[in-house]
Design a protein around this motif. Structure first.
Motif, short mmCIF file in Angstrom:
data_model
loop_
_atom_site.label_atom_id
_atom_site.label_comp_id
_atom_site.label_asym_id
_atom_site.label_seq_id
_atom_site.Cartn_x
_atom_site.Cartn_y
_atom_site.Cartn_z
N ALA A 136 1.01 -1.03 -0.35
CA ALA A 136 -0.45 -0.22 0.13
C ALA A 136 1.18 1.40 0.25
CB ALA A 136 -1.37 -0.36 1.07
N LEU A 137 2.07 1.17 0.85
CA LEU A 137 2.64 2.15 0.89
C LEU A 137 3.70 2.76 -0.09
CD1 LEU A 137 3.79 2.48 4.47
CD2 LEU A 137 2.02 3.62 3.77
N THR A 138 4.03 1.44 -0.91
CA THR A 138 5.07 1.69 -1.87
C THR A 138 4.09 2.31 -3.33
OG1 THR A 138 6.31 -0.18 -1.61
CG2 THR A 138 5.91 0.24 -4.51
N ALA A 139 2.85 1.53 -3.55
CA ALA A 139 1.29 2.63 -3.76
C ALA A 139 1.57 4.46 -4.00
CB ALA A 139 0.20 1.27 -4.11
N LEU A 140 1.30 4.46 -2.81
CA LEU A 140 1.31 5.22 -2.54
C LEU A 140 2.52 6.30 -2.67
CD1 LEU A 140 0.03 5.69 1.41
CD2 LEU A 140 -0.98 6.67 -1.18
N LEU A 141 3.76 5.43 -2.99
CA LEU A 141 5.23 6.42 -3.46
C LEU A 141 4.69 6.49 -4.96
CD1 LEU A 141 7.90 4.86 -0.99
CD2 LEU A 141 6.66 6.92 -1.19
N MET A 142 4.08 5.86 -5.62
CA MET A 142 4.18 5.35 -7.24
C MET A 142 3.11 6.95 -7.93
SD MET A 142 4.34 1.39 -8.11
CE MET A 142 4.91 2.08 -10.53
N VAL A 143 1.94 6.94 -6.69
CA VAL A 143 1.26 8.01 -7.18
C VAL A 143 1.66 8.85 -6.72
CG1 VAL A 143 -1.05 8.75 -6.63
CG2 VAL A 143 -1.12 6.23 -6.37
N LEU A 144 3.05 8.79 -6.16
CA LEU A 144 3.57 10.88 -6.34
C LEU A 144 4.08 10.50 -7.13
CD1 LEU A 144 3.93 11.19 -1.96
CD2 LEU A 144 2.16 12.21 -3.68
N GLY A 166 7.92 8.32 -15.92
CA GLY A 166 9.16 8.46 -15.49
C GLY A 166 9.57 8.48 -13.74
N GLY A 167 9.09 9.27 -13.06
CA GLY A 167 8.71 9.66 -11.74
C GLY A 167 8.31 8.37 -11.26
N ALA A 168 7.10 7.86 -11.89
CA ALA A 168 6.88 6.59 -10.85
C ALA A 168 7.91 5.56 -10.69
CB ALA A 168 5.11 6.15 -11.67
N LEU A 169 8.39 5.38 -12.16
CA LEU A 169 9.25 4.59 -12.14
C LEU A 169 10.67 4.26 -10.84
CD1 LEU A 169 10.60 1.93 -13.39
CD2 LEU A 169 11.64 2.66 -14.81
N ILE A 170 10.99 5.40 -11.03
CA ILE A 170 12.07 5.96 -9.82
C ILE A 170 11.21 5.47 -8.79
CG2 ILE A 170 12.98 8.17 -8.82
CD1 ILE A 170 13.24 9.30 -11.90
N ALA A 171 10.04 6.41 -7.83
CA ALA A 171 8.96 6.31 -6.50
C ALA A 171 9.18 4.45 -6.76
CB ALA A 171 7.61 6.37 -7.09
N LEU A 172 8.81 3.50 -7.38
CA LEU A 172 9.24 2.45 -7.34
C LEU A 172 10.52 1.80 -6.75
CD1 LEU A 172 7.40 -0.21 -7.45
CD2 LEU A 172 8.44 -0.30 -9.68
N ILE A 173 11.56 1.82 -7.53
CA ILE A 173 12.60 1.92 -7.16
C ILE A 173 13.76 2.57 -5.94
CG2 ILE A 173 15.28 1.83 -8.27
CD1 ILE A 173 14.48 2.39 -11.03
N ALA A 212 10.97 3.16 -3.59
CA ALA A 212 10.55 2.04 -2.55
C ALA A 212 10.69 1.06 -1.96
CB ALA A 212 9.07 2.33 -2.81
N ALA A 213 11.55 0.60 -3.06
CA ALA A 213 12.03 -1.17 -3.57
C ALA A 213 13.18 -0.90 -2.13
CB ALA A 213 11.99 -1.61 -4.25
N ILE A 223 6.27 9.65 3.23
CA ILE A 223 5.83 10.26 2.29
C ILE A 223 5.32 11.60 2.05
CG2 ILE A 223 2.97 9.17 1.12
CD1 ILE A 223 3.38 6.23 2.05
N SER A 224 4.34 11.14 3.93
CA SER A 224 4.97 12.89 3.99
C SER A 224 5.59 14.38 3.69
CB SER A 224 4.36 13.05 5.91
OG SER A 224 3.12 12.75 5.51
N MET A 225 7.28 13.73 4.16
CA MET A 225 8.19 14.54 3.71
C MET A 225 8.30 14.38 1.93
SD MET A 225 11.97 13.99 4.62
CE MET A 225 12.24 12.79 3.82
#
Length: 295
Positions: free
Chosen positions: A12-20, A28-35, A37-38, A153-155
């Motif tokens: 769930a939190l990884t998905a939130l990061l990808m949405v951000l 590209g931002g979603a891919l960076i967020a996924l990496i 988050a991992a 996530i907030s930060m």
């Protein structure tokens, strides 16, 4: 069950990061967020307890520096059938306590100086038994990872608003504002879904470990009001840390990660008489111990 909760939390939190990431940088931002988050999930799994303790400027104590408090935790850990956790004290007037660590073999419990001053010895023991209940129920991994990742996530949301929301595109700017508002809110919803039921379980475990549900009920009544009145700098900096504590801090009932304290007290009072008393921890007085004081 907690392994499943942890996996759902991370997803769930990884998905939130990808949405951000998508909001501020597209695919590209979603891919960076996924990496990111991992990497964050891996780092947080192994280091969340250290992050939480450092966040609170917690000071580790032992049998020499705080013999009564340390001895009390040792006796309670034996009652619970747990390895001896590390023991910490947090220098703050805000009365509260928390547990952290990825498993019982790597656990730590902490109490604030405000809590040690406010409560009787029996109440402190009941509170620490509650925290050991979280350790025994293996709640601590979920609790510490939520506190660190939800705070991140907030930060990130605020960072994205500052640097990603001013591109001249009104729709994108509005999406950025919504992301900043909704991402911390969504992270809080994840916290609440996991946190509320686990507090009842830790209360029951704490009553069994200490053998004194009445003392835990009394402690909850004493510290719940004070925890709302006395400022907590850690929660002011990182609201996600509030779900770590035995009572909620600075949140309305709607957004609280804990059940209402009155309901928890009623449940503990209902246990009275149905709990087999544990052996009373031996008293270990010392002039250096925060618990060694006249009452």
């Amino acid at each position: 069950m907690n392994g499943f909760k942890t996996a759902m939390l991370l997803s769930a939190l990884t998905a939130l990061l990808m949405v951000l990431g998508y909001t501020f940088g597209g695919s590209g931002g979603a891919l960076i967020a996924l990496i990111a988050a991992a990497g964050m999930n891996f780092f947080t799994y192994w280091n969340a307890d250290k992050i939480v303790l450092r966040m609170h400027d917690a000071r580790e104590v032992d049998a020499a520096s705080a013999p009564e408090f340390y001895g009390m935790v040792a006796d309670l850990a034996r009652n619970a059938g747990l390895p001896m956790p590390k023991v910490y004290i947090v220098e703050t007037d805000a009365p509260n306590a928390f547990a952290t660590g990825r498993n019982p073999e790597n656990a730590a419990v902490a109490a604030t100086t405000g809590l040690l001053r406010m409560l009787s010895r029996e109440e402190v023991a009941a509170v620490m038994a509650h925290e050991l209940g979280h350790v025994r129920n293996r709640d601590t991994l979920v609790m510490t990872m939520v506190a660190t990742i939800a705070g991140a996530i907030s930060m990130i949301a605020n960072f994205g608003l500052l640097f990603g929301g001013n591109r001249g595109n009104g729709g994108h700017a509005m999406a950025g504002i919504l992301a900043v508002v909704m991402a911390p809110f969504a992270a809080m919803i994840v916290q609440m879904a996991i946190s509320r039921t686990r507090e009842y379980g830790a209360d029951r475990a704490g009553a069994e470990i200490s053998g004194n549900p009445a003392a835990l009920a009394s402690a909850l009544a004493k510290i719940s009001g004070a925890a709302q009145r006395i400022p907590n700098p850690v929660v002011e900096r990182n609201p996600a840390a509030a779900q770590l504590y035995i009572v909620p801090v600075g949140l309305s009932e709607l957004f609280s990660t804990h059940p209402k304290t009155e309901k928890r007290i009623a449940a503990l009072q209902a246990m009275q008489g149905g709990i087999t008393p544990a052996s009373a921890p031996a008293r270990r007085p010392s002039a250096l111990d925060p618990l060694n004081r006249n009452r």
